[in-house]
Design a protein around this motif. Sequence first.
Motif, PDB file in Angstrom:
ATOM      1  N   CYS A   1       4.639  17.995  -6.120  1.00 17.05           N
ATOM      2  CA  CYS A   1       4.159  16.630  -6.425  1.00 17.05           C
ATOM      3  C   CYS A   1       5.309  15.612  -6.451  1.00 17.05           C
ATOM      4  O   CYS A   1       5.083  14.416  -6.280  1.00 17.05           O
ATOM      5  N   GLU A   2       6.555  16.101  -6.614  1.00 15.97           N
ATOM      6  CA  GLU A   2       7.692  15.170  -6.629  1.00 15.97           C
ATOM      7  C   GLU A   2       7.890  14.492  -5.266  1.00 15.97           C
ATOM      8  O   GLU A   2       8.523  13.451  -5.164  1.00 15.97           O
ATOM      9  N   ARG A   3       7.285  15.067  -4.220  1.00 14.31           N
ATOM     10  CA  ARG A   3       7.391  14.432  -2.899  1.00 14.31           C
ATOM     11  C   ARG A   3       6.682  13.086  -2.857  1.00 14.31           C
ATOM     12  O   ARG A   3       6.924  12.262  -1.983  1.00 14.31           O
ATOM     13  N   LEU A   4       5.793  12.869  -3.825  1.00 16.00           N
ATOM     14  CA  LEU A   4       5.082  11.586  -3.889  1.00 16.00           C
ATOM     15  C   LEU A   4       6.045  10.419  -4.106  1.00 16.00           C
ATOM     16  O   LEU A   4       5.745   9.279  -3.769  1.00 16.00           O
ATOM     17  N   LEU A   5       7.224  10.722  -4.655  1.00 12.86           N
ATOM     18  CA  LEU A   5       8.239   9.682  -4.887  1.00 12.86           C
ATOM     19  C   LEU A   5       8.617   8.970  -3.592  1.00 12.86           C
ATOM     20  O   LEU A   5       9.025   7.815  -3.615  1.00 12.86           O
ATOM     21  N   GLU A   6       8.482   9.695  -2.493  1.00 13.28           N
ATOM     22  CA  GLU A   6       8.886   9.099  -1.207  1.00 13.28           C
ATOM     23  C   GLU A   6       7.734   8.434  -0.466  1.00 13.28           C
ATOM     24  O   GLU A   6       7.918   7.911   0.625  1.00 13.28           O
ATOM     25  N   GLU A   7       6.552   8.464  -1.061  1.00 12.60           N
ATOM     26  CA  GLU A   7       5.378   7.931  -0.361  1.00 12.60           C
ATOM     27  C   GLU A   7       5.177   6.438  -0.624  1.00 12.60           C
ATOM     28  O   GLU A   7       5.642   5.912  -1.631  1.00 12.60           O
ATOM     29  N   ASP A   8       4.426   5.826   0.286  1.00  7.04           N
ATOM     30  CA  ASP A   8       3.977   4.456   0.051  1.00  7.04           C
ATOM     31  C   ASP A   8       2.737   4.551  -0.834  1.00  7.04           C
ATOM     32  O   ASP A   8       1.660   4.945  -0.374  1.00  7.04           O
ATOM     33  N   LEU A   9       2.906   4.241  -2.102  1.00  8.67           N
ATOM     34  CA  LEU A   9       1.812   4.444  -3.056  1.00  8.67           C
ATOM     35  C   LEU A   9       0.905   3.222  -3.180  1.00  8.67           C
ATOM     36  O   LEU A   9       0.036   3.159  -4.039  1.00  8.67           O
ATOM     37  N   GLY A  10       1.110   2.276  -2.286  1.00  5.21           N
ATOM     38  CA  GLY A  10       0.225   1.120  -2.210  1.00  5.21           C
ATOM     39  C   GLY A  10      -1.048   1.471  -1.452  1.00  5.21           C
ATOM     40  O   GLY A  10      -2.014   0.736  -1.444  1.00  5.21           O
ATOM     41  N   GLN A  11      -1.039   2.645  -0.797  1.00  5.67           N
ATOM     42  CA  GLN A  11      -2.233   3.075  -0.063  1.00  5.67           C
ATOM     43  C   GLN A  11      -3.118   3.931  -0.966  1.00  5.67           C
ATOM     44  O   GLN A  11      -2.793   4.173  -2.124  1.00  5.67           O
ATOM     45  N   SER A  12      -4.240   4.416  -0.417  1.00  6.01           N
ATOM     46  CA  SER A  12      -5.168   5.224  -1.220  1.00  6.01           C
ATOM     47  C   SER A  12      -4.543   6.565  -1.591  1.00  6.01           C
ATOM     48  O   SER A  12      -4.123   7.343  -0.727  1.00  6.01           O
ATOM     49  N   LEU A  13      -4.495   6.821  -2.893  1.00  6.74           N
ATOM     50  CA  LEU A  13      -3.920   8.076  -3.383  1.00  6.74           C
ATOM     51  C   LEU A  13      -4.793   9.255  -2.973  1.00  6.74           C
ATOM     52  O   LEU A  13      -4.291  10.295  -2.544  1.00  6.74           O
ATOM     53  N   TYR A  14      -6.106   9.087  -3.081  1.00  6.10           N
ATOM     54  CA  TYR A  14      -7.008  10.184  -2.723  1.00  6.10           C
ATOM     55  C   TYR A  14      -6.851  10.536  -1.243  1.00  6.10           C
ATOM     56  O   TYR A  14      -6.809  11.707  -0.890  1.00  6.10           O
ATOM     57  N   ALA A  15      -6.769   9.503  -0.391  1.00  9.35           N
ATOM     58  CA  ALA A  15      -6.623   9.761   1.046  1.00  9.35           C
ATOM     59  C   ALA A  15      -5.308  10.501   1.301  1.00  9.35           C
ATOM     60  O   ALA A  15      -5.244  11.442   2.092  1.00  9.35           O
ATOM     61  N   LEU A  16      -4.266  10.086   0.589  1.00 13.16           N
ATOM     62  CA  LEU A  16      -2.947  10.715   0.750  1.00 13.16           C
ATOM     63  C   LEU A  16      -3.018  12.193   0.340  1.00 13.16           C
ATOM     64  O   LEU A  16      -2.562  13.081   1.066  1.00 13.16           O
TER      65      LEU A  16
END
Length: 249
Positions: free
Chosen positions: A155-170
């Motif tokens: 789950c720490e990989r989420l740090l590198e994601e664009d979290l402005g998009q849909s979390l569920y879709a991600l």
Amino acid sequence: MSSLFKKGPLPRYYQLKEIMREKIEAGEWKPGDLIPSERELCEQYGISRMTARQAITELVNEGLFFREQGRGTFVSHQKITQQLIRLTSFTEDIKARGQQPGTRVLLAQMCTPDEAAITRLRIKANQPVFHLRRLRLANDEPLALESSHLSFMGCERLLEEDLGQSLYALLEKKYGLPLVEAEQELEAGIATTEEAQYLKIPIGSPVLYIRRTTYTERNIPVEFASSVYCGHKYTFYVNLKRDQLLSNP
Ligand code: 16G
């Protein structure tokens, strides 16, 4: 007194309410429009300030109007409906209303879980979780403050994601975590100073606190979200079916 007011048993505040309701229904007053001030309504209809205030307050309570501190009272947008039996994301709910979802990421970091996250995510106290705090918007208007704790391998990989998009879709598309079901609790409350600032509502306005635990396959919890929604902008919908009587009464 304005000719719009009829003689009869209906109190004036109620008649004013109906006049204003009709203006909305007729499209004369549109979502987002500033309505006339109490003083203007008093002058226009020859009523007391108390009468005008009561009519406005009741329409605020019914969700047709919303107040913004220091700015006035506005016509509400149609409420967002979240079906309580279907597991949907914020993005899906807003798009279903024909509005544009938006997100402001307020916090994204790994942290140690609090008691609630430990219990809901069924993890150990020393297991780091990903904490995401977001302000959610519809057509640029704030609707909810969401605080999610996520726990899954990597789950720490989420740090590198664009979290402005849909979390569920991600989670579903990139992380291979189908979101199968969720448990949700709703509780009424009033906005704290911080919540009011983010949601642009007066302190003490009605809000809904929602806690949701979302599960992937095999009943494994991945997200525990604790959110606060603007009370006047959301409707939760449940379709209830009565149990079939098994025996004759
Ligand atoms: C909902 C959920 C939240 C989830 C979000 C995902 C509640 C209280 N909140 O708003 O747990 O993170 O949907 O939406 O029900 P997204 O895919 O648009 O980011």
